[in-house]
Design an enzyme around this catalytic site. Structure first.
Site, PDB file in Angstrom:
ATOM      1  N   LYS A 162      71.104  98.048  24.920  1.00 52.76           N
ATOM      2  CA  LYS A 162      70.664  96.695  25.262  1.00 52.76           C
ATOM      3  C   LYS A 162      71.675  95.716  24.697  1.00 52.76           C
ATOM      4  O   LYS A 162      71.755  95.507  23.496  1.00 52.76           O
ATOM      5  CB  LYS A 162      69.279  96.372  24.692  1.00 52.76           C
TER       6      LYS A 162
ATOM      7  N   GLU B  19      74.487  83.257   5.587  1.00 51.52           N
ATOM      8  CA  GLU B  19      75.495  83.565   6.598  1.00 51.52           C
ATOM      9  C   GLU B  19      75.392  82.477   7.679  1.00 51.52           C
ATOM     10  O   GLU B  19      74.375  82.379   8.371  1.00 51.52           O
ATOM     11  CB  GLU B  19      75.256  84.944   7.228  1.00 51.52           C
TER      12      GLU B  19
ATOM     13  N   GLU C 168      74.697  97.746  11.332  1.00 52.43           N
ATOM     14  CA  GLU C 168      75.881  96.932  11.001  1.00 52.43           C
ATOM     15  C   GLU C 168      75.385  95.497  10.991  1.00 52.43           C
ATOM     16  O   GLU C 168      75.120  94.925  12.051  1.00 52.43           O
ATOM     17  CB  GLU C 168      76.970  97.121  12.068  1.00 52.43           C
TER      18      GLU C 168
ATOM     19  N   GLY D 266      73.806  93.552  14.354  1.00 47.66           N
ATOM     20  CA  GLY D 266      73.208  92.229  14.485  1.00 47.66           C
ATOM     21  C   GLY D 266      72.870  91.668  13.121  1.00 47.66           C
ATOM     22  O   GLY D 266      73.478  92.040  12.113  1.00 47.66           O
TER      23      GLY D 266
ATOM     24  N   GLU E 269      68.187  90.129   9.294  1.00 43.33           N
ATOM     25  CA  GLU E 269      66.768  89.881   9.577  1.00 43.33           C
ATOM     26  C   GLU E 269      66.242  90.831  10.669  1.00 43.33           C
ATOM     27  O   GLU E 269      65.204  91.486  10.495  1.00 43.33           O
ATOM     28  CB  GLU E 269      66.698  88.432  10.069  1.00 43.33           C
TER      29      GLU E 269
ATOM     30  N   CYS F 263      81.286  88.930  11.770  1.00 44.81           N
ATOM     31  CA  CYS F 263      80.565  89.476  10.614  1.00 44.81           C
ATOM     32  C   CYS F 263      81.466  89.634   9.397  1.00 44.81           C
ATOM     33  O   CYS F 263      81.011  89.553   8.265  1.00 44.81           O
ATOM     34  CB  CYS F 263      79.941  90.812  10.987  1.00 44.81           C
TER      35      CYS F 263
HETATM   36  P1  NAP Z   1      70.584  89.249  16.259  1.00 44.28           P
HETATM   37  O1  NAP Z   1      69.821  88.029  16.548  1.00 44.28           O
HETATM   38  O2  NAP Z   1      70.145  90.147  15.159  1.00 44.28           O
HETATM   39  O3  NAP Z   1      70.644  90.063  17.638  1.00 44.28           O
HETATM   40  C1  NAP Z   1      71.353  91.268  17.766  1.00 44.28           C
HETATM   41  C2  NAP Z   1      70.743  92.074  18.885  1.00 44.28           C
HETATM   42  O4  NAP Z   1      69.399  92.445  18.533  1.00 44.28           O
HETATM   43  C3  NAP Z   1      70.635  91.302  20.201  1.00 44.28           C
HETATM   44  O5  NAP Z   1      70.861  92.200  21.266  1.00 44.28           O
HETATM   45  C4  NAP Z   1      69.199  90.835  20.153  1.00 44.28           C
HETATM   46  O6  NAP Z   1      68.656  90.507  21.411  1.00 44.28           O
HETATM   47  C5  NAP Z   1      68.513  92.037  19.549  1.00 44.28           C
HETATM   48  N1  NAP Z   1      67.193  91.770  18.969  1.00 44.28           N
HETATM   49  C6  NAP Z   1      66.676  90.593  18.554  1.00 44.28           C
HETATM   50  N2  NAP Z   1      65.424  90.766  18.097  1.00 44.28           N
HETATM   51  C7  NAP Z   1      65.145  92.080  18.231  1.00 44.28           C
HETATM   52  C8  NAP Z   1      64.009  92.884  17.916  1.00 44.28           C
HETATM   53  N3  NAP Z   1      62.908  92.375  17.397  1.00 44.28           N
HETATM   54  N4  NAP Z   1      64.073  94.212  18.176  1.00 44.28           N
HETATM   55  C9  NAP Z   1      65.181  94.752  18.707  1.00 44.28           C
HETATM   56  N5  NAP Z   1      66.286  94.051  19.018  1.00 44.28           N
HETATM   57  C10 NAP Z   1      66.266  92.729  18.776  1.00 44.28           C
HETATM   58  O7  NAP Z   1      72.108  88.935  15.973  1.00 44.28           O
HETATM   59  P2  NAP Z   1      73.049  87.966  16.794  1.00 44.28           P
HETATM   60  O8  NAP Z   1      72.667  86.572  16.480  1.00 44.28           O
HETATM   61  O9  NAP Z   1      73.114  88.402  18.210  1.00 44.28           O
HETATM   62  O10 NAP Z   1      74.472  88.336  16.148  1.00 44.28           O
HETATM   63  C11 NAP Z   1      74.922  87.797  14.960  1.00 44.28           C
HETATM   64  C12 NAP Z   1      74.669  88.719  13.788  1.00 44.28           C
HETATM   65  O11 NAP Z   1      75.286  89.991  14.008  1.00 44.28           O
HETATM   66  C13 NAP Z   1      75.270  88.200  12.506  1.00 44.28           C
HETATM   67  O12 NAP Z   1      74.361  88.360  11.446  1.00 44.28           O
HETATM   68  C14 NAP Z   1      76.495  89.091  12.307  1.00 44.28           C
HETATM   69  O13 NAP Z   1      76.944  89.189  10.987  1.00 44.28           O
HETATM   70  C15 NAP Z   1      76.004  90.387  12.835  1.00 44.28           C
HETATM   71  N6  NAP Z   1      77.138  91.266  13.185  1.00 44.28           N
HETATM   72  C16 NAP Z   1      77.436  92.319  12.374  1.00 44.28           C
HETATM   73  C17 NAP Z   1      78.528  93.151  12.652  1.00 44.28           C
HETATM   74  C18 NAP Z   1      78.883  94.316  11.767  1.00 44.28           C
HETATM   75  O14 NAP Z   1      79.684  95.142  12.194  1.00 44.28           O
HETATM   76  N7  NAP Z   1      78.348  94.422  10.561  1.00 44.28           N
HETATM   77  C19 NAP Z   1      79.303  92.880  13.781  1.00 44.28           C
HETATM   78  C20 NAP Z   1      78.981  91.786  14.579  1.00 44.28           C
HETATM   79  C21 NAP Z   1      77.884  90.994  14.270  1.00 44.28           C
HETATM   80  P3  NAP Z   1      68.879  89.015  22.011  1.00 44.28           P
HETATM   81  O15 NAP Z   1      70.206  89.049  22.598  1.00 44.28           O
HETATM   82  O16 NAP Z   1      67.802  88.851  23.000  1.00 44.28           O
HETATM   83  O17 NAP Z   1      68.731  88.042  20.883  1.00 44.28           O
END
Ligand code: NAP
Ligand code: MG
Length: 505
Positions: free
Chosen positions: A201, A407, A276, A254, A257, A310
């Site tokens: 997804k 963050e 991650e 992601g 949280e 990230c």
């Molecule tokens: P996010 O809000 O956590 O969303 C990530 C993914 O999870 C999206 O596909 C999102 O869908 C989905 N999601 C949201 N709620 C969910 C739930 N309850 N159950 C299952 N899936 C769910 O993160 P983001 O805002 O897209 O991305 C930014 C974050 O990613 C930052 O914290 C960043 O540090 C982190 N990140 C980490 C890495 C690493 O390698 N450590 C790399 C890149 C990014 P939707 O699209 O519908 O919201």
């Protein structure tokens, strides 16, 4: 002219890109496009203009269930008949086809995410093809071991014990919007290398290149059902995937949280989980460092991908002796960055992903200002279309300030200073966060560098550079930045299980 085509008329786009955008997008399940939209329709926007450029169906639990069934059937059927060498050949072919579709992938990635053209070219022309080639080398080298065991008292020669490495099964992958194609690549390549199948997804904000990559994989010879894409919202489609009893492992990238929600959802069938997650990485500058490297390096560490990264080095710790020079130097780099749509080849700094993200970043800067930080440069959203926010440097920050603790995921650098003293105090400050993803140390003193490398509690520490990424180098988070590692040989482990076998005769 439809609203989407007028939104694109300001750009010169290749025909394959225009054709792809004009399609009615759905879900790629069992090798076919299906259009279930239990979750409604998702409009896809160009963050440089805010205008709608495409749309796709949003699936829900039913589409996830169909995709998991397709993935299971492929796992037990055609994919299980592929030899390791054949999986290798398919991975190599994907790399070739990514290069063959370079222009279209660049354009789609830029329109979806907003990144500048040179960066998109680097991603689609180097990062992604190299990564698939790296993992193309692994299938034929995944080996178990023979173990000098004596099961049930058997003497040597009376029994043999060994391990088999087997694919973990059906993988559920959930990815963020900040670097869409690489995030999807990070899930698909190890899954294919190990013989797993996958239901992905993508982020609802950036689904375009994930869909295109799934087609490229099919063209490269990946059997139908091995890679499935379900578009949709996190709270519905994502949650259904994380909880699905037919999924053996979740690979999530992601926020911290949402990572916690994934862990809870996965508990039902105790599926394996890798995470991650977020970061708030330190950049530590000692007074002997080469400032000609430090200033552009620290600016890039924070402002790369508009800080939506990230690994971003968002907390800068600078020694008193060079503090003013480094802060002024970074501010000068920030002020000189040419802001503009990613598709304008002269742009160096693109938009943020959404209006919500832009307002969130502005809120953190405002909180810092109120708490006593000095805004050295930036701090505003320029009056132009799209979701732009200036690269911003906040000086005189402290660990208890809102923009330092959280963050931000935007272009905001928080600067703190340190004086002569022991390295433990510097490391304690650098480690005073719930995150532990990346970090860098800038010095010409190898002793200081090596001590700091050991003291910084992060999955990655770079010296005289920041966020040194390579397909062969393991990457992942300590503390609340994640579970497990991606990249390299270690990145295969979460996709494999070990079977212990003992045999007598
Ligand atoms: P996010 O809000 O956590 O969303 C990530 C993914 O999870 C999206 O596909 C999102 O869908 C989905 N999601 C949201 N709620 C969910 C739930 N309850 N159950 C299952 N899936 C769910 O993160 P983001 O805002 O897209 O991305 C930014 C974050 O990613 C930052 O914290 C960043 O540090 C982190 N990140 C980490 C890495 C690493 O390698 N450590 C790399 C890149 C990014 P939707 O699209 O519908 O919201
Ligand atoms: Mg969302």
């Amino acid at each position: 002219m439809s609203s989407a085509s007028s939104a694109l008329s300001q750009y010169t786009l290749s025909q394959p890109t225009l054709d792809f955008l004009a399609r009615s997008h759905g879900h790629f399940i069992g090798g076919k496009w299906l259009h279930g939209n239990a979750g409604g329709v998702i409009d896809i926007h160009d963050p440089a203009t805010g205008l709608k450029i495409a749309h796709c169906a949003a699936g829900g639990a039913a589409e996830i269930d169909a995709a998991v069934k397709a993935a299971r059937a492929a796992l037990e059927g055609p994919w299980s008949k592929f030899t390791a060498a054949q999986r290798s050949a398919v991975l190599w072919k994907i790399s070739d086809l990514v290069l063959a579709n370079f222009q279209q992938l660049c354009e789609l990635e830029i329109l979806d995410n907003g990144l500048p053209t040179p960066l998109a070219q680097y991603v689609c022309g180097m990062v992604v093809p190299e990564f698939f080639r790296y993992y193309a080398g692994w299938p034929t080298k995944i080996e178990g071991a023979t173990i000098p065991a004596a099961p049930q008292g058997k003497l040597p020669g009376e029994a043999i014990s060994f391990t088999l490495r087997e694919p973990i099964g059906v993988v559920g992958a959930i990815t963020p919007w900040n670097s869409p194609l690489p995030m999807v690549m990070l899930k698909i390549a190890p899954a294919l290398a190990t013989g797993c199948t996958l239901v992905l997804k993508p982020a609802e904000l950036t689904p375009l290149t994930a869909m295109r990559l799934a087609e490229i994989c099919q063209e490269a010879g990946v059997p139908d059902g091995v890679i499935n894409i379900v578009n949709g919202h996190g709270e519905t489609a994502g949650a259904a995937l994380a909880a699905h009893p037919g999924v053996d492992k979740i690979a999530f990238t992601g926020s911290t949280e949402v990572g916690r929600l994934i862990v809870k959802a996965a508990a039902g069938n105790l599926k394996k989980v890798t995470l991650e997650l977020g970061g708030k990485s330190p950049v530590v500058v000692f007074p002997d460092a080469d400032l000609a490297q430090v200033i552009p390096g620290a600016a890039r560490a924070c402002f790369f991908l508009q800080g939506q990264n990230c690994m971003a080095g968002t907390r800068l710790f600078v020694h008193d002796k060079v503090h003013d020079q480094v802060v002024e130097g970074i501010a000068a780099v920030a002020r000189a960055m040419k802001m503009g749509p990613g598709l304008d080849p002269s742009s160096e700094f693109g938009p943020l992903i959404s209006v919500q993200q832009r307002d969130r970043v502005a809120g953190f800067v405002e909180a810092g200002r109120k708490e006593g930080a000095e805004v050295v440069c930036g701090g505003h959203s320029p009056s132009r279309p799209g979701y732009f926010f200036e690269p911003t440097v906040l000086a005189h920050t402290t660990n208890d300030m809102t923009p330092v603790k959280n963050e931000i995921f935007g272009p905001v650098l928080c600067v703190q200073r340190f004086g002569d003293g022991d390295l433990d105090a510097v490391a304690r400050a650098a480690n005073s966060t719930i995150y532990g993803l990346s970090g860098s140390v800038w010095t010409r003193d190898l002793g200081v560098a090596m001590q700091m490398v050991r003291k910084i509690d992060s999955g990655q520490v770079s010296v005289n550079m920041h966020a040194a990424i390579d397909p062969a180098m393991p990457f992942g988070g300590n503390k609340q930045s994640g579970w497990g590692r991606e990249f390299g040989k270690e990145g295969l482990e979460p996709y494999l299980k070990t079977k212990g076998v003992s045999m007598t005769w």
